[in-house]
Every structure is written in C-alpha cells, then in structure tokens.
Design an enzyme around this catalytic site. Structure first.
Site, mmCIF file in Angstrom:
data_model
loop_
_atom_site.group_PDB
_atom_site.id
_atom_site.type_symbol
_atom_site.label_atom_id
_atom_site.label_comp_id
_atom_site.label_asym_id
_atom_site.label_seq_id
_atom_site.Cartn_x
_atom_site.Cartn_y
_atom_site.Cartn_z
ATOM 1 N N ASN A 124 22.831 18.805 13.638
ATOM 2 C CA ASN A 124 21.817 17.812 13.278
ATOM 3 C C ASN A 124 22.067 17.121 11.942
ATOM 4 O O ASN A 124 21.472 16.091 11.664
ATOM 5 C CB ASN A 124 20.426 18.454 13.276
ATOM 6 C CG ASN A 124 20.378 19.726 12.473
ATOM 7 O OD1 ASN A 124 21.254 20.585 12.581
ATOM 8 N ND2 ASN A 124 19.361 19.877 11.650
ATOM 9 N N GLN A 152 19.850 18.572 19.666
ATOM 10 C CA GLN A 152 20.373 17.283 19.220
ATOM 11 C C GLN A 152 21.196 16.566 20.275
ATOM 12 O O GLN A 152 21.462 15.379 20.155
ATOM 13 C CB GLN A 152 21.242 17.471 17.970
ATOM 14 C CG GLN A 152 20.460 17.746 16.714
ATOM 15 C CD GLN A 152 19.655 16.544 16.266
ATOM 16 O OE1 GLN A 152 20.008 15.396 16.541
ATOM 17 N NE2 GLN A 152 18.561 16.804 15.577
ATOM 18 N N SER A 172 14.408 20.238 22.959
ATOM 19 C CA SER A 172 13.203 19.788 22.280
ATOM 20 C C SER A 172 12.859 18.382 22.765
ATOM 21 O O SER A 172 13.725 17.514 22.825
ATOM 22 C CB SER A 172 13.457 19.771 20.769
ATOM 23 O OG SER A 172 12.375 19.167 20.103
ATOM 24 N N HIS A 174 10.908 16.065 21.299
ATOM 25 C CA HIS A 174 10.861 14.972 20.304
ATOM 26 C C HIS A 174 12.241 14.573 19.804
ATOM 27 O O HIS A 174 12.371 13.551 19.124
ATOM 28 C CB HIS A 174 9.905 15.305 19.150
ATOM 29 C CG HIS A 174 10.381 16.317 18.163
ATOM 30 N ND1 HIS A 174 10.848 15.971 16.927
ATOM 31 C CD2 HIS A 174 10.439 17.658 18.217
ATOM 32 C CE1 HIS A 174 11.167 17.070 16.254
ATOM 33 N NE2 HIS A 174 10.931 18.094 17.019
ATOM 34 N N CYS A 297 13.679 19.874 -0.057
ATOM 35 C CA CYS A 297 13.234 19.792 -1.439
ATOM 36 C C CYS A 297 11.855 20.418 -1.558
ATOM 37 O O CYS A 297 10.916 19.986 -0.914
ATOM 38 C CB CYS A 297 13.167 18.329 -1.846
ATOM 39 S SG CYS A 297 12.747 18.090 -3.554
#
Ligand code: PLP
Length: 378
Positions: A124, A152, A172, A174, A297
């Site tokens: 990904n 992916q 998946s 989405h 982050c």
C-alpha cells in the site's frame, strides 16, 4: 431491505438474504472463487485478524512458526506481534531495497514448525507486487497455510484463486471504491484446515464469523466488486497514463527520488521523496491535495514509515517521502494541478530552509520557531 438476512422464516428476511447472496457471488466472481468460499467481515483488518489468529489458535499440529514480512500492513504486523507475545515464533522477512519479497527467501525461511505464511499482494505504500502465485506453490507443496492480504490489489490486478493457490485472501470494500466498514475473507474449499472464530455469537457465516450481517454494506461491496471486475482493465489503462505523467512531472523536480521497485509495481501508487523537504511540511503546505506521508504522525512525534525503513531507506530520506494515489476518478487536470503545486511548494520550502540556515550563524537572541525547524530538514 431492512429484514435480517438470517431470518429465513419471513419474506423480509429472505429478500435481504438474497441481496447478501448476490453480493457474495459478485465478490466470488472478482477473485474466481466459489460463493461458499467468501465470508463477510467488517474490513480487511478483521479478515486479517480472523485469518492469522484463527489459523494459529486452531492449528491442530501444535506448530508455532509464522512467516511474514516487514512490508506488511499494521493489521498483519501487529497481529503477528500479538501472537509472538503468546509464544508463537514470527519471522519478518526483509524485502530487498526495492521492496520485493522473492519466493526464494520465503522458501528459505520455512521450517518444520511453520504452519502459516502471510504476505501482501500489492504493497500500500510503494505499490510493489509480490509473486503470490509462485509462493502459493511452495507453501502448498509443504502443507503450509498461505494467507494473502489483497486489500490493495483487488481493484488493480486480476486475482484468480485458481492461479494464486492461497488458502486465505483478505479483501476490503473501501479499497475498491466500495463503502467503508465491510470486507471479506476468502477461505479455500470446504475449510480443509480449521479456523477458530474470533467473534462468537449467533453463528452467522457458518459459525466462522458471528454477527448480524450489514445488508447495505455487503450489497455495496458486491456492487464495488462487480464494477471492479468490469472496469479494471479500462481503469488501469487510464491510471497507467496518469501515473506516467505524474511520475515525469515529479521526476523533473530537483533532487526528487522514487521509492520501491519502479518496474514491478502497480501504477497508481507512487512513492516519491524530495531531498531536504520534510513530508509533513509538504503536506501542511498543500491542504487541498489529498496525499499522504508514509508515516503515522502522532501529536508528540513523527514515526517513520515502517515500510520504507524495511526497504532500508534511510530515515532522513523516508521522512522526506510522500505517496500519491491515483484511481478511477482521478483526471489529467488533477494530476497537472497536483504536480505544479508540489513543485512550487518544494521550491518554497527549500528557499525557506536556505533562508533559515543563512540567518542561523548570526542569530544571537533570535530563536528559530520550533515548528519550522522541525518541519524543514537541514
Ligand atoms: C487498507 C488496508 C488494510 C486494512 O483494511 P481495512 O478494510 O481498512 O481494515 C489492510 N491491508 C492493506 C494492504 C491495506 O491497504
């Protein structure tokens, strides 16, 4: 269709059940599987957890060794680490510097104690493709269960369960333009190996995954699978052209570099770095463009991408790397817009960084604002 698809005693339930089963056929068709081999989950994360823990906990031979890689999605890595905590042995294969896991290193890592191999089809963050078909021959010959994280790849590459002889495949919705919060696990055949359910309750999905089926989500995933099947070749043609254009725009920016294997990757996932420009500053300077840094982050610290670090990309360069994704709905104007803004922002940030460096020797009581100094790498 508000009926419960598991309520077969009334018409409302049966209507919902039919919709769910139609979607199951659509997902099965996408990967050339039988509908009975498709189990609904809440997404690839759950499919992965069910596949890995389910096989580990049910493992009838008492074997303890799992082979996976440093490139995997956190859903795989953290699940394996959880098992390592419980006494399983986990080998995290190191990819080559371009992000490739070759079948030979998988073969070499297998021991008498290996019961499971889990690898992703398409990465990904860098888009590299793993030769899951060859690896599936190796695992099959040794009677080892093979799980493929195909989240992916479903919309990008044909997945044929007759060619990729994996036992388990996670999908998946989405990641193929479907709704969030729904996914599927392909389990080969009539479950020739046991899987311990990770969700207990009403025994839906033949006891493998309890919980009332979300008809609307499942129908959405089925529609997405059908479209992916129909549009994939056309989509990929367009995406390849856009990818080439974006790549050449970005390559023209001074001191840019690309991460991952540029030959064995799916177009549409482009990982690029601009030396000296921190990815977080680049992203903050362009809130109108949706792209990501390879790093997660948190408020207090920036964690480098584990994928780039497993490729051996030095932390300083990894922290300057960002990733662009192109999809069915991306157009040429957007690519040009993004590329022009990136070039401008990279220049602006480099100028800013030069200016700061010039000021620094003479600054006596002048303090460089913390935010800027952390954001702009020297
Ligand atoms: C997004 C993703 C997942 C997690 O999928 P969800 O459906 O969001 O839980 C797992 N693996 C890969 C490779 C992914 O890209």
């Amino acid at each position: 269709m508000f009926g419960n698809p598991s309520s077969r005693s009334h018409r409302f339930g049966r209507e919902a059940e039919q919709a769910v089963e139609r979607a199951r056929e659509q997902v099965a068709e996408l990967i050339s599987a039988n509908p009975e081999e498709v189990y609904w989950t809440s997404g690839a994360t759950e499919s992965i957890n069910l596949a890995i823990k389910g096989v580990a906990y049910a493992n009838p031979d008492g074997k303890r060794h799992i082979v996976t890689s440093g490139l995997e999605h956190k859903a795989v890595i953290d699940t394996c680490l959880q098992l390592a905590d419980k006494g399983y042995q986990v080998t995290f294969l190191k990819p080559d510097s371009q992000g490739m896991i070759c079948p030979e290193i998988v073969q070499d890592a297998l021991t008498e104690d290996t019961f499971l191999v889990s690898l992703m089809h398409v990465n990904n963050e860098v888009g590299t493709i793993t030769d899951t078909s060859t690896i599936s021959e190796i695992t099959r010959a040794r009677g080892i269960v093979f799980h493929v994280d195909a989240a992916q790849s479903a919309a990008r590459l044909p997945i044929n369960t007759r060619e990729i002889k994996a036992d388990l495949i996670s999908l998946s919705a989405h990641k193929m333009y479907g709704p969030k919060g729904v996914g599927a696990l392909f389990v080969r055949g009539r479950r020739h190996f046991p899987i311990e359910p990770q969700m207990h309750g009403g025994n839906q999905e033949r006891g493998v995954r309890s919980g009332t089926l979300p008809t609307h989500q499942i129908v959405g995933m089925g529609a997405a699978a059908k479209l992916a099947n129909e549009c994939r070749d056309q989509d990929m043609q367009v995406i390849t052209a856009l990818d080439t254009a974006l790549r050449s725009h970005l390559a023209a920016i001074e001191y840019s570099f690309f991460n991952g294997n540029q030959e064995y990757r799916t177009p549409g996932i482009l990982n690029v770095g601009f030396s000296g420009v921190a990815s977080e500053s680049l992203m903050m300077s362009m809130p109108n463009i949706a792209f990501s840094s390879g790093s997660a982050c948190t408020s207090s610290h920036i964690e480098s991408s584990h994928v780039l670090s497993s490729l051996g990309v030095p932390e300083q360069l990894a922290n300057c790397s960002v990733r662009f994704s192109l999809g069915r709905y991306t157009n040429e104007a957007e690519v040009d817009f993004a590329a022009a803004h990136v070039a401008e922002a990279v220049n602006m940030l480099r100028q800013l960084s030069k200016g700061l460096k010039k000021q620094q020797p003479s600054k006596k009581n002048f303090k460089v604002p913390d935010e800027t100094s952390h954001a702009v790498l020297a």
